[in-house]
Motif scaffolding. Sequence first.
Motif, PDB file in Angstrom:
ATOM      1  N   SER A 160       0.956  -1.312   0.336  1.00 20.04           N
ATOM      2  CA  SER A 160      -0.031  -0.007   0.122  1.00 20.04           C
ATOM      3  C   SER A 160       0.251   0.624  -0.211  1.00 20.04           C
ATOM      4  O   SER A 160       0.396   2.997   0.017  1.00 20.04           O
ATOM      5  N   VAL A 195      -4.111   3.717   4.183  1.00 19.51           N
ATOM      6  CA  VAL A 195      -5.026   3.829   3.356  1.00 19.51           C
ATOM      7  C   VAL A 195      -6.042   4.846   4.033  1.00 19.51           C
ATOM      8  O   VAL A 195      -6.362   5.690   4.546  1.00 19.51           O
ATOM      9  N   THR A 254      -8.328   4.035  -1.596  1.00 19.05           N
ATOM     10  CA  THR A 254      -8.668   3.199  -1.570  1.00 19.05           C
ATOM     11  C   THR A 254      -9.812   3.115  -2.996  1.00 19.05           C
ATOM     12  O   THR A 254      -9.704   2.715  -3.658  1.00 19.05           O
ATOM     13  N   TRP A 261      -7.579   2.108  -5.616  1.00 16.95           N
ATOM     14  CA  TRP A 261      -6.495   0.615  -5.615  1.00 16.95           C
ATOM     15  C   TRP A 261      -8.080  -0.860  -5.870  1.00 16.95           C
ATOM     16  O   TRP A 261      -8.385  -1.315  -6.992  1.00 16.95           O
ATOM     17  N   ARG A 262      -9.776  -0.097  -6.254  1.00 13.50           N
ATOM     18  CA  ARG A 262     -10.788  -0.246  -6.373  1.00 13.50           C
ATOM     19  C   ARG A 262     -10.456  -0.532  -8.105  1.00 13.50           C
ATOM     20  O   ARG A 262     -10.892  -1.304  -8.585  1.00 13.50           O
ATOM     21  N   VAL A 286      -8.610  -6.668  -0.037  1.00 14.62           N
ATOM     22  CA  VAL A 286      -7.439  -5.803   1.018  1.00 14.62           C
ATOM     23  C   VAL A 286      -7.501  -7.301   2.627  1.00 14.62           C
ATOM     24  O   VAL A 286      -8.377  -7.430   3.189  1.00 14.62           O
ATOM     25  N   LEU A 341     -12.006   0.797   4.249  1.00 12.16           N
ATOM     26  CA  LEU A 341     -11.822  -0.128   3.215  1.00 12.16           C
ATOM     27  C   LEU A 341     -13.665  -0.843   3.405  1.00 12.16           C
ATOM     28  O   LEU A 341     -13.941  -0.774   2.270  1.00 12.16           O
ATOM     29  N   ALA A 376     -15.523   1.412   1.213  1.00 11.67           N
ATOM     30  CA  ALA A 376     -14.868   1.116  -0.640  1.00 11.67           C
ATOM     31  C   ALA A 376     -15.980  -0.081  -1.546  1.00 11.67           C
ATOM     32  O   ALA A 376     -15.674   0.012  -2.429  1.00 11.67           O
ATOM     33  N   VAL A 401     -12.264  -7.483   3.130  1.00 13.83           N
ATOM     34  CA  VAL A 401     -11.626  -6.565   3.964  1.00 13.83           C
ATOM     35  C   VAL A 401     -11.302  -8.169   5.026  1.00 13.83           C
ATOM     36  O   VAL A 401     -11.876  -8.773   5.798  1.00 13.83           O
TER      37      VAL A 401
END
Length: 398
Positions: A85, A120, A125, A128-129, A136, A167, A170, A175
């Motif tokens: 990350s 984060v 996030t 990342w999505r 994650v 998270l 998101a 998670v």
Amino acid sequence: MPPIPTKSEIRNRYLLMKPSPSTGAGLYIHVPFCTSVCLYCDFAVTIAGEERRNAWAVGVVREAEMYADCGLTFDTIYLGGGTPSSVVPERLDSIFVGLRGQLEINEGAVCYLEANPEDVTLETTTLWRQLGVDVVSLGVQSFDDEALGFLGRQHSASVALAAVEILLAAGFHTVSVDLIYGLSGQTPGGWKAQLARAVSLGIDHLSCYQLTFHEDTLFGRRLAHGLIEQVPEREQAELFFLTHEVLADAGFEGYEVSNFAAATRHRSRHNQKYWDHTPYLGLGPSAHSLANGRRWWNRRKVRQWQTAVDSGRPPIEDEERPSREELLLEALMLGLRTTDGVDLNRICERHGIDLLATNAATIDRFCKSGHLHMDESRLRPTLTGLAIADTLARSFNL
Ligand code: SF4
């Protein structure tokens, strides 16, 4: 050490075995960067600036190129570390594009990312999505500030709680939270409170690891000099059983010694490949691979790995071809660490040994002692069996 293989040798030597049609291979990318090194950590990590991070990202794609046309199709991609990350999303994007250009990666491949709470944010996030991250795994380790300080972590409990919240909002498929237990002075009540805290957040998956004191870490040295204490084995066992009991009561399935899923769909598909010897390819410093009955692993030091890939040489440190007995013992050890256990028919097909016939007395003894039970062709461990999976596996006559 054997001579370093060339690219075409890699293809011929390691990658002739195709995974079974139903299961793709796993792709692991080792991200060797952290912002600081935790006191107990023995992973291949370094603290480095943008220049070396850039070089590493280019190197990973170069290494992937060495495995182009290897015959493996990947259905999981796992970014582990280190701290994935902490790599800027743009750089992760360039790696994904590069990997997809070199390797056969399924459209629907499940993508995993290990994250530290301090990285984060709403922005990361979202990115990342967009990159296609599905799972994650958050390195919380503890919800107690004192414990986090003891471990040398960079985040506080409140930062970890905020990260979980972000998270979950998101919309990731899973998670997961990592926790560590067995810290000196930790009471069963204190650990139970940590688990209850994690469960109350509504997460999908939990990994609970016992604190290990590796020789080459600060903790290892402190232990050797008597500056810190290890929790006695009996108390560690108590904490292990407590973990499984508390999480089972909370509706989590303890499907592996250290892993708990809120529902079957949240089990780790990638880790399952390690447990059942499905082929996997590891890229990056210290990454391990398994295919075609061979195991090989990369240079651990980032600079050595980087020098090799920059000059177009495979960064392989060493390799081995485990014997049939070694592979079988490992299959038993890994299988008996999971509640799915081992499928004796599959063992027979893969390793040519009928354990039910050759080890009837051993199986009977452990079934009577309450460590194992037979479920059709599967030999499954009970909770007490899970706790001593290695001992059970070593008792078999292979
Ligand atoms: S963040 Fe993880 S990988 Fe990095 S030093 Fe700490 S334990 Fe090791």
